[in-house]
Design a protein around this motif. Structure first.
Motif, short mmCIF file in Angstrom:
data_model
loop_
_atom_site.label_atom_id
_atom_site.label_comp_id
_atom_site.label_asym_id
_atom_site.label_seq_id
_atom_site.Cartn_x
_atom_site.Cartn_y
_atom_site.Cartn_z
N ARG A 185 0.83 -1.20 0.00
CA ARG A 185 0.00 0.00 0.00
C ARG A 185 0.87 1.25 0.00
NH1 ARG A 185 -4.17 -1.84 4.81
NH2 ARG A 185 -5.43 -3.29 3.58
N GLY A 186 0.38 2.27 -0.68
CA GLY A 186 1.06 3.55 -0.67
C GLY A 186 2.36 3.58 -1.45
N THR A 187 2.45 2.76 -2.50
CA THR A 187 3.66 2.74 -3.33
C THR A 187 3.29 3.01 -4.79
OG1 THR A 187 3.50 0.33 -3.64
CG2 THR A 187 4.87 1.14 -1.82
N PHE A 188 4.30 3.41 -5.54
CA PHE A 188 4.15 3.72 -6.97
C PHE A 188 5.15 2.82 -7.70
CE2 PHE A 188 4.01 7.59 -10.11
CZ PHE A 188 3.62 6.74 -11.13
N THR A 189 4.62 1.93 -8.54
CA THR A 189 5.46 0.98 -9.25
C THR A 189 5.24 1.10 -10.75
OG1 THR A 189 5.25 -0.57 -7.41
CG2 THR A 189 6.09 -1.45 -9.48
N ALA A 190 6.31 1.11 -11.51
CA ALA A 190 6.24 1.07 -12.97
C ALA A 190 6.58 -0.34 -13.43
CB ALA A 190 7.20 2.08 -13.59
N VAL A 191 5.81 -0.85 -14.38
CA VAL A 191 6.06 -2.15 -14.99
C VAL A 191 6.50 -1.92 -16.42
CG1 VAL A 191 5.07 -4.40 -15.58
CG2 VAL A 191 4.31 -3.20 -13.51
N MET A 192 7.68 -2.43 -16.76
CA MET A 192 8.26 -2.16 -18.07
C MET A 192 8.71 -3.46 -18.73
SD MET A 192 10.49 1.31 -17.48
CE MET A 192 10.32 1.77 -19.21
N GLY A 193 8.90 -3.39 -20.02
CA GLY A 193 9.40 -4.51 -20.79
C GLY A 193 9.18 -4.25 -22.27
N PRO A 194 9.83 -5.02 -23.12
CA PRO A 194 9.65 -4.84 -24.57
C PRO A 194 8.26 -5.28 -25.00
CG PRO A 194 10.92 -6.81 -24.13
CD PRO A 194 10.74 -6.13 -22.80
N SER A 195 7.93 -4.97 -26.23
CA SER A 195 6.65 -5.42 -26.78
C SER A 195 6.58 -6.94 -26.70
CB SER A 195 6.54 -4.97 -28.25
OG SER A 195 5.35 -5.42 -28.82
N GLY A 196 5.44 -7.44 -26.20
CA GLY A 196 5.28 -8.87 -26.05
C GLY A 196 5.84 -9.44 -24.77
N ALA A 230 10.67 7.02 -14.01
CA ALA A 230 11.47 7.67 -12.98
C ALA A 230 10.62 8.33 -11.90
CB ALA A 230 12.39 8.71 -13.62
N PHE A 231 9.34 8.50 -12.14
CA PHE A 231 8.44 9.04 -11.11
C PHE A 231 8.05 7.98 -10.09
CE2 PHE A 231 8.11 12.38 -14.18
CZ PHE A 231 7.70 13.51 -13.50
N ALA A 232 8.31 6.71 -10.39
CA ALA A 232 7.90 5.61 -9.51
C ALA A 232 8.93 5.37 -8.41
CB ALA A 232 7.71 4.34 -10.34
N ASP A 233 8.50 4.64 -7.38
CA ASP A 233 9.43 4.20 -6.33
C ASP A 233 10.30 3.06 -6.83
OD1 ASP A 233 8.20 5.88 -4.25
OD2 ASP A 233 6.53 4.49 -4.39
N THR A 234 9.68 2.19 -7.63
CA THR A 234 10.33 0.97 -8.09
C THR A 234 9.90 0.67 -9.52
OG1 THR A 234 10.36 0.05 -5.85
CG2 THR A 234 10.59 -1.52 -7.66
N VAL A 235 10.81 0.13 -10.31
CA VAL A 235 10.49 -0.37 -11.64
C VAL A 235 10.71 -1.88 -11.63
CG1 VAL A 235 11.00 -0.28 -14.11
CG2 VAL A 235 11.25 1.78 -12.71
N VAL A 236 9.74 -2.64 -12.15
CA VAL A 236 9.94 -4.07 -12.35
C VAL A 236 9.92 -4.33 -13.86
CG1 VAL A 236 9.01 -4.78 -10.13
CG2 VAL A 236 7.47 -4.55 -12.06
N PHE A 237 10.79 -5.24 -14.29
CA PHE A 237 10.96 -5.53 -15.70
C PHE A 237 10.44 -6.93 -16.01
CE2 PHE A 237 14.24 -2.52 -14.48
CZ PHE A 237 14.17 -1.56 -15.49
N LEU A 238 9.66 -7.03 -17.08
CA LEU A 238 9.20 -8.31 -17.57
C LEU A 238 9.87 -8.59 -18.92
CD1 LEU A 238 5.34 -8.13 -16.90
CD2 LEU A 238 7.08 -9.29 -15.53
N VAL A 239 10.28 -9.84 -19.11
CA VAL A 239 10.86 -10.28 -20.38
C VAL A 239 10.28 -11.64 -20.70
CG1 VAL A 239 12.96 -10.91 -21.60
CG2 VAL A 239 13.00 -8.99 -20.00
N ASP A 240 9.67 -11.77 -21.88
CA ASP A 240 9.10 -13.05 -22.31
C ASP A 240 8.16 -13.64 -21.28
OD1 ASP A 240 10.52 -12.90 -24.69
OD2 ASP A 240 12.24 -14.00 -23.88
N GLY A 241 7.35 -12.78 -20.68
CA GLY A 241 6.34 -13.25 -19.74
C GLY A 241 6.86 -13.60 -18.36
N ARG A 242 8.12 -13.30 -18.09
CA ARG A 242 8.70 -13.63 -16.79
C ARG A 242 9.27 -12.39 -16.13
NH1 ARG A 242 9.33 -19.12 -16.18
NH2 ARG A 242 9.09 -20.37 -18.08
N LEU A 243 9.26 -12.41 -14.82
CA LEU A 243 9.87 -11.33 -14.06
C LEU A 243 11.38 -11.42 -14.22
CD1 LEU A 243 9.35 -9.04 -12.03
CD2 LEU A 243 9.62 -10.73 -10.21
N HIS A 279 6.30 2.45 -21.30
CA HIS A 279 7.51 2.17 -22.07
C HIS A 279 8.52 3.29 -21.93
CE1 HIS A 279 5.38 4.95 -24.71
NE2 HIS A 279 6.56 5.21 -25.26
N ASP A 280 8.15 4.35 -21.20
CA ASP A 280 8.90 5.60 -21.16
C ASP A 280 9.78 5.66 -19.91
OD1 ASP A 280 9.85 8.17 -21.23
OD2 ASP A 280 7.90 9.15 -21.15
#
Length: 263
Positions: free
Chosen positions: A46-57, A220-233, A214-215
């Protein structure tokens, strides 16, 4: 004398607004099957800002779809504030989306024939409730549109329409706000103001925001960025900067799958 059983102690409140466990989504069957998500574990306090990123697909849009209850996973679990909502029927998932999940979309998705204030009130009315006008007014003031409450979307700029959409996402005081490329249709200056507003929703209002983007500047406005690749963390980054995120996105092939991640 018969002793009555003592009531069970109340469950401790979870600190996670959203959690997914071993989340999998496969499309198609047999040799043509495609795993859009392949066992993703994530928890969003609770109370966090997370960005989820990764290539297309990479599965980031599929993740958002499953987290919102728009479609069921092939396997795995989705929990909102500790409550497992995975197997809820469509009617229950619809109520979930109206009452406990806020949405911010790239294309705004405002009703063109409703004023700004009516658009903000809409989730409450669709749920059969009566909008709290003081809360609606306060939210419009929070997003800087108190003087535009009676305007139709056509009379608002793109940035103003997205601000209305953010106020609408907050009106039910949801467990989590899911934002899908919220600045994709905006110029850089307007995008910055919208991202600052999402940041303020976390810092000032205690909301939980999960944003697919994708930006690197947005991330950079988030607390944390998590990256997905090929459907996996495949990784995470705390206290991100635009430069660091851009550098990591350029080296996605170096990322290796992770186990469960709490962001």
């Amino acid at each position: 004398m018969t002793r009555l059983p003592l009531p069970a102690p109340p469950a401790a409140p979870t600190t996670n607004a959203l959690e997914v466990r071993a989340l999998t989504r496969t499309y198609g069957e047999g040799a043509g099957a495609v795993a859009a998500l392949a066992g993703v574990d994530l928890a969003f306090p609770r109370g966090t800002f997370t960005a989820v990123m990764g290539p297309s697909g990479s599965g980031k849009s599929t993740f958002l779809t499953l987290a919102a209850g728009l479609e069921p996973p092939t396997s795995g679990r989705v929990l909102i504030e500790g409550e497992d909502v995975t197997d809820w029927d469509e009617e229950a998932r619809t109520r979930l989306r109206r009452e406990r999940v806020g949405f911010v979309f790239q294309a705004f998705h405002l009703m063109p024939y409703l004023t700004a204030v009516q658009n903000v009130e809409l989730p409450v009315r669709l749920a059969g409730g009566r909008p709290n006008r003081a809360r609606v007014a306060a939210l419009l003031e929070h997003v800087g549109l108190a003087d535009r409450a009676r305007n139709l979307p056509a009379a608002l700029s793109g940035g103003q329409q997205q601000r209305v959409a953010i106020a609408r996402a907050l009106v039910t005081d949801p467990a989590v706000v899911l934002a899908d490329e919220p600045t994709g249709a905006l110029d850089s200056r307007t995008a910055g103001s919208v991202l600052a507003l999402l940041r303020a929703c976390v810092d000032a209002l205690g909301q939980t925001v999960v944003m697919v983007t994708h930006d690197p500047v947005a991330a950079a406005f988030a607390d944390t960025v998590v990256f997905l690749v090929d459907g996996r963390l495949a990784g995470r980054m705390d206290r991100p900067t635009a430069e660091a995120v851009a550098g990591q996105m350029a080296r996605l092939d170096e990322l290796v799958p992770h186990e469960a991640v709490t962001v």
